[in-house]
Design an enzyme around this catalytic site. Structure first.
Site, PDB file in Angstrom:
ATOM      1  N   ARG A 227      53.680   6.623  60.862  1.00  0.00           N
ATOM      2  CA  ARG A 227      53.975   6.164  62.208  1.00  0.00           C
ATOM      3  C   ARG A 227      52.763   5.433  62.775  1.00  0.00           C
ATOM      4  NH1 ARG A 227      58.443   6.345  60.929  1.00  0.00           N
ATOM      5  NH2 ARG A 227      60.168   7.598  61.773  1.00  0.00           N
ATOM      6  N   GLU A 256      54.302  -1.218  67.658  1.00  0.00           N
ATOM      7  CA  GLU A 256      55.749  -1.268  67.460  1.00  0.00           C
ATOM      8  C   GLU A 256      56.495  -0.681  68.652  1.00  0.00           C
ATOM      9  OE1 GLU A 256      57.434  -0.124  63.479  1.00  0.00           O
ATOM     10  OE2 GLU A 256      55.347   0.442  63.152  1.00  0.00           O
ATOM     11  N   HIS A 286      57.076  -2.272  58.590  1.00  0.00           N
ATOM     12  CA  HIS A 286      57.794  -0.990  58.620  1.00  0.00           C
ATOM     13  C   HIS A 286      58.949  -0.989  57.623  1.00  0.00           C
ATOM     14  CE1 HIS A 286      58.504   2.697  61.379  1.00  0.00           C
ATOM     15  NE2 HIS A 286      59.102   2.921  60.217  1.00  0.00           N
TER      16      HIS A 286
END
Length: 312
Positions: A227, A256, A286
């Site tokens: 993440r 993001e 991603h």
């Protein structure tokens, strides 16, 4: 049982749920408010990361029995509130763990061998062999932070190399034949490569910051396929400049949006501008768990878990 699908997924998901007798409706364009207005009509939701499932949404979903998230993390769902309301939460880390393991290894080997830099240069007519001399993975210590589905998948990929693999996790006794679980202190003393495989939680937000980085005994390489908000980008850039971090492979970024579908709205942050231009940084959008195979496996995992819980 009526199920509302909020993101497109592999076609097998709806086909197999139809075969099990569920009623499947698709809505990939309505706003969150429009979905909230009708969500009381449904017992199930299947989504990827289109929007956040918060208390207001869950209060509107009066008949909801389950939420299926076609992916690994559940940070876009208020899990505690959902579970308090008796909503069963389903995720599918088994579906894309192999993809993440392969992508992470690919990033590491590409960084070590300067493959992206060399490729660009040869395309420009430059033949710089000495400038593109790589380093070898064998003999190094690879440290994994987080040793669940993703960490275990990456450790499995490392079995063909003569490396020591360590893992650090807040859960006890997660080490196995592919990785030795150690204390954070030992991890920071030994690691040459640090790879993140943690979910997004209050503990992991901004986890990799200047203080954390400076606790490592040796300069190290950083990989993040977990993440983006686990790494403070400005602190990473400072460490890259000082050579405390030797290079970075980033599939996820701090900037993001929650949906993971876009980056940032207008201006490019200064720290990200540095990453774009750095030759020892490798970036991808991603997609570590985003393979042709994982799309099918993620969908199949969700179907299988719904079947076990509600159709046994």
């Amino acid at each position: 049982m009526k199920i509302l699908h909020l993101d497109t997924n592999h076609e097998l998901l709806i086909h197999q749920l139809n075969d099990l007798g569920y009623i499947n409706h698709e809505d990939y364009t309505s706003s969150k408010e429009e979905v909230e207005a009708k969500i009381a009509n449904y017992e199930g939701i299947v989504l990827r990361s289109r929007f956040t499932i918060d208390k207001q949404f869950l209060d509107a979903a009066k008949n909801l029995k389950f939420i299926g998230r076609v992916g690994a993390g559940l940070e876009n769902i208020d899990c505690d509130y959902a579970e308090a309301k008796g909503v069963y939460l389903i995720s599918a880390p088994e579906g894309n763990r192999n993809a993440v393991g392969e992508h992470t290894l690919g990033m590491l080997l590409s960084l070590f061998n300067k493959l992206n830099k060399a490729d660009r240069e040869v395309r420009q007519g430059k033949w710089l062999r000495e400038d593109n001399r790589g380093i070898e993975l064998d003999g190094l210590t690879v440290g994994l932070i987080g040793y669940g589905n993703m960490g275990k998948a990456f450790a499995k990929k490392l079995r063909g190399f003569d490396v020591e693999v360590l893992c650090y996790d807040i859960k006890p006794n997660v080490g196995d034949e592919n990785a030795t679980q150690v204390s954070l202190q030992e991890f920071q003393e030994k690691a040459d490569v640090v790879s993140l495989h943690t979910p997004q939680t209050p503990l992991t937000l901004n986890m990799v910051n200047t203080q954390f980085i400076n606790q490592f005994k040796k300069p190290f390489w950083l990989l993040n396929t977990a993440r983006g908000k686990s790494v403070v980008t400005a602190d990473l850039v400072s460490a890259l400049k000082s050579r405390k971090i030797l290079g970075a492979g980033l599939d996820v970024l701090e900037y993001e949006k929650k949906s993971f579908e876009s980056l940032f709205a207008k201006t490019i942050p200064e720290a990200f501008q540095f990453l774009i231009e750095a030759e020892n940084v490798l970036l991808s959008p991603h997609v570590a768990g985003w393979t042709i195979e994982s799309k099918q496996k993620l969908a199949q995992t969700i179907v299988d878990k719904i079947k076990v819980k509600f159709h046994a």
